[in-house]
Every structure is written in structure tokens, then in C-alpha cells.
Design a protein around this motif. Structure first.
Motif, PDB file in Angstrom:
ATOM      1  N   GLY A 178       0.807  -1.216   0.000  1.00 18.70           N
ATOM      2  CA  GLY A 178       0.000   0.000   0.000  1.00 18.70           C
ATOM      3  C   GLY A 178       0.838   1.262   0.000  1.00 18.70           C
ATOM      4  N   VAL A 179       1.892   1.270   0.801  1.00 14.06           N
ATOM      5  CA  VAL A 179       2.755   2.455   0.882  1.00 14.06           C
ATOM      6  C   VAL A 179       3.485   2.673  -0.442  1.00 14.06           C
ATOM      7  CG1 VAL A 179       4.847   3.351   1.973  1.00 14.06           C
ATOM      8  CG2 VAL A 179       3.027   2.411   3.385  1.00 14.06           C
ATOM      9  N   MET A 180       3.954   1.601  -1.030  1.00  7.93           N
ATOM     10  CA  MET A 180       4.682   1.739  -2.292  1.00  7.93           C
ATOM     11  C   MET A 180       3.746   2.106  -3.441  1.00  7.93           C
ATOM     12  SD  MET A 180       7.520  -1.233  -1.993  1.00  7.93           S
ATOM     13  CE  MET A 180       8.528  -0.638  -3.307  1.00  7.93           C
ATOM     14  N   GLY A 181       2.498   1.649  -3.366  1.00  7.96           N
ATOM     15  CA  GLY A 181       1.525   1.999  -4.399  1.00  7.96           C
ATOM     16  C   GLY A 181       1.804   1.366  -5.746  1.00  7.96           C
ATOM     17  N   ILE A 182       2.431   0.206  -5.717  1.00 10.44           N
ATOM     18  CA  ILE A 182       2.755  -0.480  -6.958  1.00 10.44           C
ATOM     19  C   ILE A 182       1.977  -1.793  -6.995  1.00 10.44           C
ATOM     20  CG2 ILE A 182       4.603  -1.567  -8.287  1.00 10.44           C
ATOM     21  CD1 ILE A 182       6.506   0.467  -7.091  1.00 10.44           C
ATOM     22  N   ASP A 183       1.317  -2.039  -8.118  1.00  6.60           N
ATOM     23  CA  ASP A 183       0.543  -3.263  -8.279  1.00  6.60           C
ATOM     24  C   ASP A 183       1.413  -4.322  -8.945  1.00  6.60           C
ATOM     25  OD1 ASP A 183      -1.343  -5.201  -8.575  1.00  6.60           O
ATOM     26  OD2 ASP A 183      -2.653  -4.062  -9.914  1.00  6.60           O
ATOM     27  N   PRO A 184       1.654  -5.445  -8.272  1.00  5.40           N
ATOM     28  CA  PRO A 184       2.496  -6.489  -8.867  1.00  5.40           C
ATOM     29  C   PRO A 184       1.926  -7.064 -10.161  1.00  5.40           C
ATOM     30  CG  PRO A 184       2.225  -6.870  -6.523  1.00  5.40           C
ATOM     31  CD  PRO A 184       1.301  -5.765  -6.893  1.00  5.40           C
ATOM     32  N   ALA A 185       0.616  -7.077 -10.304  1.00 12.73           N
ATOM     33  CA  ALA A 185       0.018  -7.595 -11.543  1.00 12.73           C
ATOM     34  C   ALA A 185       0.411  -6.720 -12.731  1.00 12.73           C
ATOM     35  CB  ALA A 185      -1.500  -7.670 -11.410  1.00 12.73           C
ATOM     36  N   LEU A 186       0.512  -5.411 -12.521  1.00 12.49           N
ATOM     37  CA  LEU A 186       0.931  -4.519 -13.596  1.00 12.49           C
ATOM     38  C   LEU A 186       2.404  -4.716 -13.946  1.00 12.49           C
ATOM     39  CD1 LEU A 186      -0.950  -1.266 -12.546  1.00 12.49           C
ATOM     40  CD2 LEU A 186      -1.566  -2.888 -14.347  1.00 12.49           C
TER      41      LEU A 186
ATOM     42  N   LYS B  87       3.286   0.070 -18.766  1.00 13.10           N
ATOM     43  CA  LYS B  87       4.229   1.193 -18.782  1.00 13.10           C
ATOM     44  C   LYS B  87       4.472   1.726 -17.380  1.00 13.10           C
ATOM     45  CE  LYS B  87       3.297   2.575 -23.430  1.00 13.10           C
ATOM     46  NZ  LYS B  87       4.204   3.161 -24.343  1.00 13.10           N
ATOM     47  N   THR B  88       3.441   1.750 -16.557  1.00 10.17           N
ATOM     48  CA  THR B  88       3.594   2.165 -15.173  1.00 10.17           C
ATOM     49  C   THR B  88       2.845   1.180 -14.285  1.00 10.17           C
ATOM     50  OG1 THR B  88       3.236   3.929 -13.567  1.00 10.17           O
ATOM     51  CG2 THR B  88       1.629   3.750 -15.342  1.00 10.17           C
ATOM     52  N   ALA B  89       3.460   0.846 -13.171  1.00 10.23           N
ATOM     53  CA  ALA B  89       2.845  -0.100 -12.238  1.00 10.23           C
ATOM     54  C   ALA B  89       2.245   0.629 -11.042  1.00 10.23           C
ATOM     55  CB  ALA B  89       3.876  -1.115 -11.769  1.00 10.23           C
TER      56      ALA B  89
END
Length: 148
Positions: free
Chosen positions: A76-84, A90-92
Motif C-alpha cells: 500500500g505504501v509503495m503503491g505499486i501493483d504487482p500484476a501490472l 508502462k507504469t505499475a
């Protein structure tokens, strides 16, 4: 589209978050004595054995719960979706990273970490063998001359 590089990036990311969550759990073990204690029965009777087993199960449950919550918070803090990352977008980055999907990735990271670590080794080995321009290893036999 999923490719070898995006798969490796996904596995590295999920494995790193899982390792970080394990570190948080170990830190909690040093602060909360219940989480680090191994319980043994005082006497060899069913009541003591069952009580010690129940306490050990509670300890394992809370250790896993802390790991899952820590992994969810890290995602949540990183805000990066592993599926993306896996699909090679282009952006996760995701704007609303505190939804249910974040917590599900926390569960996947914690419970799947041994599998992901093994899979990462296999995929990196495969990529390394694909990148080398050498032909595959073939068995060789030394020949000294005609056999009689």
C-alpha cells in the motif's frame, strides 16, 4: 504482455516484499515474547500437551498475521501493483493502493514466498542460458584410438 523480464521483475518485487514482511515479523518477535516462545508441556498428560500445542498454533497464526499485514502495508505504501509489473505495463503505480487487492497481494506474497523464490531461481537460470550464445552442453567422450 507477460515476458521473461517482466516475470523476473514481478518475482523479485514480490520476494522482496515478502522478505521485508518477514523482517517486520522478526522485529515483532523481539518485542512481544509470546511470538518467540516455544511452548512445551509441563507433564506428559493430554491436557498439558493440548495446551502447549494450542499456544504454538496461536503463535504461528499471529506470526503469519503480522507478516500478511506488514506485506499489505508495504504494498500500500509503495503503491505499486504487482500484476501490472507482471503484465509489463508502462507504469505499475496505482492511485488507490489501499483497496482489497493490496491486501490480497500481501497474502500472496507471504504464503507464496517459498514458491516465488524457487521460481525466480529457475526463471533467472533460464534467462541466463538463453542469453549465452554457447551451444548446449553435450556429453563428450575421449577417444584414444581404435579399440581392440
Amino acid at each position: 504482455m507477460v515476458n521473461l523480464d517482466s516475470s523476473i521483475a514481478f518475482l523479485i518485487y514480490v520476494t522482496a516484499v515478502s522478505s521485508a514482511a518477514a523482517g517486520v515479523t522478526e522485529a515483532c518477535k523481539s518485542v512481544i515474547p509470546f511470538l518467540a516462545t516455544d511452548y512445551e508441556p509441563k507433564e506428559d498428560c493430554w491436557e498439558d500437551v493440548n495446551h502447549a500445542a494450542r499456544l504454538n498454533h496461536y503463535k504461528r497464526f499471529f506470526n503469519l498475521l503480522i507478516s500478511v499485514v506488514a506485506a499489505g502495508i508495504i504494498f500500500g505504501v509503495m503503491g505499486i501493483d504487482p500484476a501490472l509489473i507482471l503484465t509489463g505495463a508502462k507504469t505499475a503505480y496505482v492511485e488507490h493502493s489501499w483497496k482489497l487487492g493490496t491486501w490480497i497481494w500481501g497474502i500472496v506474497a507471504v504464503f507464496g514466498s517459498p514458491f516465488f523464490a524457487s521460481l525466480l531461481k529457475i526463471v533467472e537460470g533460464y534467462k541466463q542460458s538463453m542469453n549465452s550464445n554457447q551451444p548446449p552442453n553435450r556429453p563428450r567422450e575421449k577417444v584414444t584410438g581404435p579399440r581392440r
